[in-house]
Scaffold this active site. Sequence first.
Site, PDB file in Angstrom:
ATOM      1  N   SER A   1       0.842  -1.197   0.000  1.00  0.00           N
ATOM      2  CA  SER A   1       0.000   0.000   0.000  1.00  0.00           C
ATOM      3  C   SER A   1       0.878   1.248   0.000  1.00  0.00           C
ATOM      4  CB  SER A   1      -0.892   0.010   1.237  1.00  0.00           C
ATOM      5  OG  SER A   1      -0.106   0.337   2.362  1.00  0.00           O
ATOM      6  N   LYS A   2       0.228   2.351  -0.238  1.00  0.00           N
ATOM      7  CA  LYS A   2       0.926   3.634  -0.271  1.00  0.00           C
ATOM      8  C   LYS A   2       1.635   3.863   1.073  1.00  0.00           C
ATOM      9  CE  LYS A   2      -0.182   8.457  -0.588  1.00  0.00           C
ATOM     10  NZ  LYS A   2      -1.223   9.330  -0.160  1.00  0.00           N
ATOM     11  N   ARG A   3       0.964   3.432   2.135  1.00  0.00           N
ATOM     12  CA  ARG A   3       1.529   3.634   3.470  1.00  0.00           C
ATOM     13  C   ARG A   3       2.858   2.897   3.661  1.00  0.00           C
ATOM     14  NH1 ARG A   3      -2.137   2.392   7.546  1.00  0.00           N
ATOM     15  NH2 ARG A   3      -3.781   2.738   6.012  1.00  0.00           N
TER      16      ARG A   3
ATOM     17  N   GLY B   1       5.119   2.511   1.486  1.00  0.00           N
ATOM     18  CA  GLY B   1       6.124   3.360   0.859  1.00  0.00           C
ATOM     19  C   GLY B   1       6.511   4.498   1.790  1.00  0.00           C
TER      20      GLY B   1
END
Length: 505
Positions: free
Chosen positions: A262-264, A266
Site C-alpha cells: 500500500s501507499k503507506r 512506501g
Amino acid sequence: MKNKVRVRFAPSPTGPLHIGGVRTALYNYLFARKHGGDFVLRIEDTDQSRFVPGAEQYIAEALDWLGIPPDESPKKEGGFGPYRQSERQVLYKEHIDRLIDTGWAYYAFDSEAELTALREAHEKTGETFIYNWQNRTQFKNSLSLSPEEVTRLINTGASYVIRFKWPLDTVVQFDDLIRGRIQINANTLDDKVLFKSDGMPTYHLANIVDDHLMEITHVIRGEEWLPSLALHCQLYTAFGWEAPVFAHLPLILKPVGKGKLSKRDGEKLGFPIFPLQWKDSAGYREAGYFPEAVINFLALLGWNPGTEQELFSLEDLVGIFDLSRVQKSGARFDPDKNIWFNHQHLQLKSPRELVRLFRPVLSEQGVPAEDYSDAHLESVVSLIRERASFVHEFWGLGSYFFQAPRAFDDKAVRKQWKSGTPELMSALADVLEAAESFTAEASENSVKAWIAGNALGFGQVMPPLRLSIVGALKGPQLFEIMELIGQEETVSRMRYAVAHIEAKS
Ligand code: GLU
C-alpha cells in the site's frame, strides 16, 4: 478467431497510477510487442463520483516516461475510439437495451435506503445480503411488477438501476492463463448492477462492451478482478460473443508482513509507490530512478524468465516475456532490490549520459558546472559511478572533485594525522609543486620515489595525503583524483591541511 493480438490497460482515473497498475500496463505492453499486437489505453471513467482531475494526464505521462506508450489512447485515435468511457455512453445504452430485450437483465426500482436497510439487517445476523434468484421477486423490479407498472415508473422518471439476471444453477467455467481452469457456481452470486441510476453503465458492462468492440484478444489485469470474472464470462455468453483470453496477475505484497502493498508501506519505509510525483507523494522519476530500472524490477515482480539472468532491457523483455511464466502466488515487493536495479542500470549508462544528468546536480550545489568540460566530468563520473545507485549520490561521493574539503573526518584525523605528519605533508607538497608532469602515473611515481628515498612507510604518507585531498579516507584511486583536480589545487589542499589540521598525537 480474431487474429491480431490486442490488449488494453484500462485504469480508472481515480488518482495516480499505483506501482501495481504500472506492472499491469507493462505486462500488457510486453505481450503486445512480443506478438506484434496493439496496446490500447482505455480510460474507465464511468464512476463520476471517483473521478480525479489530472489523473488521466498523469497516467499518460507515466507510461511515456516509462517508455511503454500505448498505440491507441484518448490522445491517439486508432480506429476503435473514443477511448474514454464517458464518451461512449450511447454504446452502453444500446447494449443494455439488448440485454433487457433478451431477458438477461431487468429494471430494479428499489431505493438505496431500502437496500441499505436490508444490508444492515443481514449484517446484524452475521449474513450477507445478496440480491439474486432467491429473493429477486420480492423486490420492486421488472420481474415482480407488471409491464404496465414498469413502463409507468420509467415514464414518470422513477429512479432505477438495471441488474444482470443470473439464470438459476449456472456453473461458469473458464480458463485463466495463469490460474488454469476455474469453475464457479453462480447461485451464490449477486445480480450485479450493470447500469446505474445516473444513466451510466457500471464497470462490468462498460468493460465487456468495450473489450468486445475494441477487439481485445487478451485481458491481462490484476488478481483483484478475479471475483468479477464469472459475471464477465456470462456477459459474453449473454451477448453471444466470443470471450477474450484472461490472465490475472498475482498481487504485489508488502515488503514485510502480510497483505497487499500500500501507499503507506512506501511512506513508512521511504520508497516511492508512484511512477511520478503526485501531490506530496514522491515518484520514482523524482527520486532519481531510471525508467528502465523500474521496468526491469517490475517485470520480475511476478514473472521470471526461467534463468538466473536478472538484468534486462525493455527490448530483451519483449523478446522473452511469456505469460505462462507468471506466478500464481503474490510477489513480494523488495525496495532494496529496486535500488539494486537502479544501481545496475546506472553502471550500464554511458559516461556521457551520466554527465548530462550530473550537470544539474552540480548546479544545484552551487558548482559552476559550465566551467567543466564533458571530458573532465566524464572522468570524474567514471571514478565514482561504481559506488552510486543514483546520480544524485554522485555529489556525496565526489564533492571533493569540485570543492576543497574544509572539514576533516575526525576519526581519520585521530588515527592518521600524527605529530610529524604536517612536516611530511609539507615536504611532499614541495615535491609535488615542483613536479613537471602531474598525470596520475607521474605523481604516483614521484610520491613512491619520495617515500622510498626518505625511508618512509606508505602508511605514514598515503592516508594523510588522502585526508588532505578528500577530507576523509574514502574515494577512488588517489592519484587519479589528484590528476583531475590538478597540481595547483592538490598542493593548495595539502598546505591548507597542514595549516588547519591539529595533530592528535
Ligand atoms: N477500470 C478497472 C481498473 O481500474 C479495469 C480492470 C480491468 O482491467 O478489467 O483497474
